[in-house]
Design an enzyme around this catalytic site. Structure first.
Site, mmCIF file in Angstrom:
data_model
loop_
_atom_site.group_PDB
_atom_site.id
_atom_site.type_symbol
_atom_site.label_atom_id
_atom_site.label_comp_id
_atom_site.label_asym_id
_atom_site.label_seq_id
_atom_site.Cartn_x
_atom_site.Cartn_y
_atom_site.Cartn_z
ATOM 1 N N ARG A 275 50.447 57.675 35.892
ATOM 2 C CA ARG A 275 51.913 56.943 35.669
ATOM 3 C C ARG A 275 51.589 55.403 35.429
ATOM 4 O O ARG A 275 52.455 54.813 34.599
ATOM 5 C CB ARG A 275 52.805 57.399 36.647
ATOM 6 C CG ARG A 275 52.574 57.195 38.146
ATOM 7 C CD ARG A 275 53.442 57.758 39.005
ATOM 8 N NE ARG A 275 53.307 57.544 40.473
ATOM 9 C CZ ARG A 275 52.550 58.090 41.316
ATOM 10 N NH1 ARG A 275 51.932 59.182 40.839
ATOM 11 N NH2 ARG A 275 52.320 57.692 42.509
ATOM 12 N N ARG B 122 55.071 47.495 38.829
ATOM 13 C CA ARG B 122 55.420 49.117 39.378
ATOM 14 C C ARG B 122 55.601 49.814 37.948
ATOM 15 O O ARG B 122 56.165 49.418 37.185
ATOM 16 C CB ARG B 122 56.480 49.223 40.347
ATOM 17 C CG ARG B 122 56.619 50.407 40.929
ATOM 18 C CD ARG B 122 57.912 50.773 41.545
ATOM 19 N NE ARG B 122 57.863 52.429 42.038
ATOM 20 C CZ ARG B 122 58.983 52.813 42.273
ATOM 21 N NH1 ARG B 122 60.268 52.138 42.468
ATOM 22 N NH2 ARG B 122 59.223 54.357 42.760
ATOM 23 N N HIS B 123 54.983 51.048 37.941
ATOM 24 C CA HIS B 123 54.896 51.834 36.852
ATOM 25 C C HIS B 123 56.349 52.301 36.443
ATOM 26 O O HIS B 123 57.279 51.913 37.164
ATOM 27 C CB HIS B 123 54.305 53.116 37.146
ATOM 28 C CG HIS B 123 54.896 53.982 38.377
ATOM 29 N ND1 HIS B 123 55.866 54.722 38.218
ATOM 30 C CD2 HIS B 123 54.378 54.172 39.623
ATOM 31 C CE1 HIS B 123 56.124 55.174 39.217
ATOM 32 N NE2 HIS B 123 55.160 54.737 40.174
ATOM 33 N N GLY B 124 56.405 52.915 35.342
ATOM 34 C CA GLY B 124 57.745 53.191 34.751
ATOM 35 C C GLY B 124 58.346 54.384 35.571
ATOM 36 O O GLY B 124 57.586 55.249 36.288
ATOM 37 N N GLY C 90 53.032 60.499 46.192
ATOM 38 C CA GLY C 90 52.005 59.448 46.342
ATOM 39 C C GLY C 90 50.811 59.514 45.338
ATOM 40 O O GLY C 90 50.843 59.389 44.181
ATOM 41 N N GLU D 156 49.153 54.751 45.099
ATOM 42 C CA GLU D 156 50.170 54.965 45.863
ATOM 43 C C GLU D 156 49.648 55.291 47.311
ATOM 44 O O GLU D 156 48.306 56.067 47.361
ATOM 45 C CB GLU D 156 51.350 55.647 45.373
ATOM 46 C CG GLU D 156 52.478 55.776 46.174
ATOM 47 C CD GLU D 156 53.261 54.713 46.436
ATOM 48 O OE1 GLU D 156 52.450 53.597 47.088
ATOM 49 O OE2 GLU D 156 54.294 54.134 46.026
ATOM 50 N N TYR E 181 50.615 60.693 50.772
ATOM 51 C CA TYR E 181 51.495 61.333 51.821
ATOM 52 C C TYR E 181 51.198 62.760 52.008
ATOM 53 O O TYR E 181 51.876 63.590 52.788
ATOM 54 C CB TYR E 181 52.897 61.283 50.947
ATOM 55 C CG TYR E 181 53.622 60.055 50.729
ATOM 56 C CD1 TYR E 181 53.736 59.039 51.848
ATOM 57 C CD2 TYR E 181 53.465 59.582 49.488
ATOM 58 C CE1 TYR E 181 54.285 57.983 51.614
ATOM 59 C CE2 TYR E 181 54.207 58.373 49.214
ATOM 60 C CZ TYR E 181 54.430 57.286 49.923
ATOM 61 O OH TYR E 181 54.977 56.074 49.968
ATOM 62 N N ASN F 204 60.455 60.531 40.452
ATOM 63 C CA ASN F 204 61.230 59.617 40.819
ATOM 64 C C ASN F 204 62.667 60.203 40.404
ATOM 65 O O ASN F 204 63.718 59.684 41.110
ATOM 66 C CB ASN F 204 60.996 58.218 39.912
ATOM 67 C CG ASN F 204 59.756 57.520 40.187
ATOM 68 O OD1 ASN F 204 59.276 56.748 39.615
ATOM 69 N ND2 ASN F 204 59.307 57.683 41.599
#
Length: 271
Positions: free
Chosen positions: A97, A47-49, A61, A124, A127, A54
């Site tokens: 990302r 999973r990306h940083g 998304g 992702e 959304y 976040n």
């Protein structure tokens, strides 16, 4: 770190992955052929940083925000933790990302000649109209419909996942989205399978080895579900965590989910 040891059988006739559709068979399960030769491939799903959204608790998304300073440091720490892992192939979502995180990883260790390949299929979940809005706008109605309460700590998320599958959640988001542009679960799985078909075929052609795949917190569980059904149980997929899946002799097995040991080793080395 969560360790899981579950096998997913592969239909030898036609070399088609078994059990790779959703539970009610609504999604076609046709997959790229998998070799039954005695080769082994290990997929490293990263999973990306950590990103700005976040940090600010906004829906992220297909919308994209850059890695924060903490996210950059996490990616660099993870890169050090992984520097002795030889990768034969490297992939990431085409979102910035994920690409940034992958590039930090490829800067460490002996990666000469290893080129990063990007895929929109690894993005992702989309959304729709919720993109960029506070998480509570999207999630509160879903929690409330199950008699639960959404809060900033996601304290009842485990209870939610006991009631609803990822498929249920994705379809609730799509149904609730006022713009009707969010992806349904079938749409997410379709493009994710197409991406993984290509990666599996390339890994077979390369003769196995370790394959880097940098993706996202909801996308990684989606991939696990159709590759090795019913083995992901809502474990945390944190930023810069590692989830590993073996493919050998036509079978798939999850080894780790949300493993932070590589990140922690890199943090220690960088101090």
């Amino acid at each position: 770190m969560k360790k899981v040891k579950v096998l997913c059988a592969v239909l030898v006739a036609g070399f088609v992955l078994a059990g790779c559709s959703s539970g009610d068979d609504k999604i076609d399960s046709v997959q790229e052929s998998i070799s039954t030769e005695n080769t082994e491939t290990v997929f490293y799903f990263i999973r990306h940083g950590k990103t700005m959204f976040n940090t600010t608790d906004q829906v992220q998304g297909w919308s994209d925000t850059p890695l924060t300073n903490a996210g950059i440091q996490g990616a660099k720490d993870l890169a050090v933790g992984l520097k002795n892992v030889p990768f034969t192939l490297a992939y990431s979502s085409d979102l910035g990302r994920a690409v940034s995180t992958a590039n930090y990883i490829l800067e460490e260790g002996d990666r000469e000649g290893l080129e990063l390949q990007t895929s929109a299929g690894l993005r992702e979940w989309n959304y729709g109209g919720y993109e960029g809005r506070d998480n509570s706008e999207m999630w509160a109605p879903i929690f409330e419909a199950q008699g639960l309460k959404f809060d900033d700590e996601w304290s009842q998320y485990a209870e939610l996942t006991e009631k609803l599958s990822d498929e249920d959640i994705a379809n609730e988001i799509a149904k609730n989205d006022p713009t009707q542009t969010a992806e349904t679960y079938d749409e997410i799985v379709k493009r994710s399978k197409e991406a993984m078909d290509e990666i599996i075929a390339a890994s077979k052609e390369a003769g196995g080895g370790n394959v880097l795949i940098v993706a996202h917190g909801s996308e990684i569980p989606t991939i696990l579900e159709f590759l090795v059904p019913s083995t992901y149980k809502g474990e945390s997929i944190g930023n810069c965590s590692v989830t590993t899946l073996h493919m050998k002799d036509g079978q798939m097995m999850i080894d780790t989910i949300g493993d932070t040991s590589y990140l922690e080793a890199g943090e220690k080395a960088n101090k």
